[in-house]
Design a protein around this motif. Structure first.
Motif, PDB file in Angstrom:
ATOM      1  N   SER A 144       0.816  -1.216   0.000  1.00  0.00           N
ATOM      2  CA  SER A 144       0.000   0.000   0.000  1.00  0.00           C
ATOM      3  C   SER A 144       0.847   1.262   0.000  1.00  0.00           C
ATOM      4  O   SER A 144       0.324   2.359  -0.215  1.00  0.00           O
ATOM      5  CB  SER A 144      -0.961  -0.002   1.195  1.00  0.00           C
ATOM      6  OG  SER A 144      -0.281   0.207   2.425  1.00  0.00           O
ATOM      7  N   ASN A 147       0.099   2.916  -3.240  1.00  0.00           N
ATOM      8  CA  ASN A 147      -1.261   3.195  -3.712  1.00  0.00           C
ATOM      9  C   ASN A 147      -1.340   4.629  -4.229  1.00  0.00           C
ATOM     10  O   ASN A 147      -0.622   5.524  -3.781  1.00  0.00           O
ATOM     11  CB  ASN A 147      -2.306   2.892  -2.627  1.00  0.00           C
ATOM     12  CG  ASN A 147      -2.477   4.004  -1.612  1.00  0.00           C
ATOM     13  OD1 ASN A 147      -3.044   5.058  -1.892  1.00  0.00           O
ATOM     14  ND2 ASN A 147      -1.975   3.762  -0.387  1.00  0.00           N
ATOM     15  N   GLU A 205     -12.862   0.704  11.681  1.00  0.00           N
ATOM     16  CA  GLU A 205     -12.657   1.093  10.289  1.00  0.00           C
ATOM     17  C   GLU A 205     -13.793   1.968   9.771  1.00  0.00           C
ATOM     18  O   GLU A 205     -13.578   2.823   8.915  1.00  0.00           O
ATOM     19  CB  GLU A 205     -12.503  -0.156   9.404  1.00  0.00           C
ATOM     20  CG  GLU A 205     -11.104  -0.735   9.377  1.00  0.00           C
ATOM     21  CD  GLU A 205     -10.664  -1.325  10.711  1.00  0.00           C
ATOM     22  OE1 GLU A 205      -9.452  -1.405  10.946  1.00  0.00           O
ATOM     23  OE2 GLU A 205     -11.539  -1.713  11.522  1.00  0.00           O
ATOM     24  N   TYR A 266      -2.604   4.600   4.009  1.00  0.00           N
ATOM     25  CA  TYR A 266      -2.053   3.268   3.759  1.00  0.00           C
ATOM     26  C   TYR A 266      -2.949   2.217   4.387  1.00  0.00           C
ATOM     27  O   TYR A 266      -3.732   2.497   5.285  1.00  0.00           O
ATOM     28  CB  TYR A 266      -0.617   3.193   4.295  1.00  0.00           C
ATOM     29  CG  TYR A 266       0.240   4.307   3.756  1.00  0.00           C
ATOM     30  CD1 TYR A 266       0.732   4.257   2.458  1.00  0.00           C
ATOM     31  CD2 TYR A 266       0.518   5.430   4.527  1.00  0.00           C
ATOM     32  CE1 TYR A 266       1.490   5.285   1.943  1.00  0.00           C
ATOM     33  CE2 TYR A 266       1.286   6.470   4.012  1.00  0.00           C
ATOM     34  CZ  TYR A 266       1.766   6.397   2.722  1.00  0.00           C
ATOM     35  OH  TYR A 266       2.504   7.424   2.205  1.00  0.00           O
ATOM     36  N   ASP A 267      -2.807   0.974   3.939  1.00  0.00           N
ATOM     37  CA  ASP A 267      -3.765  -0.067   4.302  1.00  0.00           C
ATOM     38  C   ASP A 267      -3.416  -0.771   5.614  1.00  0.00           C
ATOM     39  O   ASP A 267      -2.239  -0.947   5.949  1.00  0.00           O
ATOM     40  CB  ASP A 267      -3.831  -1.127   3.203  1.00  0.00           C
ATOM     41  CG  ASP A 267      -4.432  -0.587   1.920  1.00  0.00           C
ATOM     42  OD1 ASP A 267      -5.083   0.474   1.976  1.00  0.00           O
ATOM     43  OD2 ASP A 267      -4.247  -1.217   0.865  1.00  0.00           O
ATOM     44  N   VAL A 269      -4.605  -4.529   7.190  1.00  0.00           N
ATOM     45  CA  VAL A 269      -5.219  -5.724   6.606  1.00  0.00           C
ATOM     46  C   VAL A 269      -5.422  -6.794   7.677  1.00  0.00           C
ATOM     47  O   VAL A 269      -4.457  -7.306   8.247  1.00  0.00           O
ATOM     48  CB  VAL A 269      -4.339  -6.289   5.470  1.00  0.00           C
ATOM     49  CG1 VAL A 269      -5.027  -7.488   4.824  1.00  0.00           C
ATOM     50  CG2 VAL A 269      -4.032  -5.214   4.431  1.00  0.00           C
TER      51      VAL A 269
END
Length: 335
Positions: A144, A147, A205, A266-267, A269
């Motif tokens: 990420s 991205n 989230e 940014y991710d 997960v």
């Protein structure tokens, strides 16, 4: 420049091996384990231990790739060169290439030791398939970095993308009933005597991500923590829920910089898929049960006040509620 301030021309990002409060590489991130044993106000409060596993940029992007996946490393280097020259269509190709990386034994053994020392479940104990699931999640966090939204946001403020270092934080997921964020200085008014917090049903989230609708919000004066005042009622239609699991969270040196807020770009997960559920706050205990509402909001406000006193400056705090108990997930200085 260790604190990541804007320099003339470009913002040169620091990159280092630790997110500890004592590390001058990341001076704006605090070590939450410092809270352990120092929060007497709630016997039920638990600080979830965080496993941090990061190398210097040259070690992550050289050690992982060149010692174990030379072909992948070379491809990433070539694609990155094209991106630098203006071919931004290659950002997606880089992300796909990162996912081809193979985990070196040194990384696997080091991460396993860290997680077991923190009394966290090691995915490999459930079989090779579960470890591969965890490794893919780690790679997705790292990927990420490339991205589009993050790349162009950094470019806009003249941050050098090659200076970005992506850390991975490994945490247990509590299958939360509610998630909250606390600002110990009210960010809407700047009032330092007032705590502002937001809370949603399910995982956080939906609170910090781009999910439509409002969170429930409230303020509480630090001199009257038992008298929280609701200032906004929730309107989110979706909640995220998950079984007990592990999440791999992004934490880069491109966050909380002066003039640039990289958090959320940014991710993060989870190993397991979250379940989306339609929710109706009008029938939820947080709205319908005033005693429960008062108890939860008071606990959140009190937690924010004590943690701010502990670190001696305003804090941006994340946490969850499970079965009425309060868990702190993260705290960092409020910007």
């Amino acid at each position: 420049m260790g604190d990541g301030r804007i320099l003339k021309g470009r913002n040169r990002l620091p990159c280092g091996p630790s997110l500890s409060a004592k590390c001058n590489i990341y001076p704006k991130v605090v070590d939450i384990t410092y809270c352990l044993g120092r929060l007497p106000f709630l016997s039920s409060m638990e600080i979830k231990r965080v496993v941090f596993y990061c190398y210097r940029r040259q070690n992550v992007e050289a050690f992982i790739t060149k010692k174990n996946s030379v072909d992948v490393a070379n491809k990433i280097t070539a694609l990155n060169s094209l991106v630098t020259k203006g071919d931004f269509s290659k950002l997606g190709d880089i992300r796909e290439t990162v996912l081809q990386l193979r985990a070196p034994f040194q990384l696997i053994n080091g991460l396993k030791a860290k997680m077991q020392n923190a009394k966290m479940p090691w995915p490999g104990d459930e079989g090779e398939k579960r470890w591969q699931q965890a490794w893919m999640a780690i790679k997705e966090v790292w990927a990420s970095k490339w991205n589009e939204r993050a790349y162009f946001s950094a470019r806009k403020v003249k941050i050098e993308h090659n200076d970005l270092c992506m850390a991975v934080l490994v945490q247990e997921i509590i299958n939360a009933d509610y998630a909250f964020v606390i600002h110990t200085t009210n960010p809407l008014s700047g009032n330092t005597s007032e705590i502002y917090a937001e809370i949603v049903k399910g995982l956080g989230e939906t609170l910090v991500g781009a999910y439509p609708g409002r969170a429930m919000s409230f303020v509480t004066n630090k001199s009257a923590l038992q008298s929280p005042k609701i200032v906004g009622y929730p309107s989110k239609k979706v909640g995220l829920f998950i079984k007990q699991s592990i999440i791999f969270r992004s934490d880069s040196n491109g966050e909380d910089l002066e003039g640039y807020a990289g958090a959320g770009l940014y991710d993060s997960v989870p190993m397991d898929q979250e379940e989306k559920r339609l929710i109706d706050y009008s029938t939820d205990k947080l709205i319908a049960d005033r005693d429960f509402q008062y108890s939860i909001l008071s606990k959140i406000g009190t937690a924010g006040n004590v943690i701010e006193k502990l670190y001696k400056r305003a804090q941006d705090i994340e946490g969850v509620i499970k079965d009425g108990e309060l868990y702190i997930v993260q705290t960092r200085p409020q910007m």
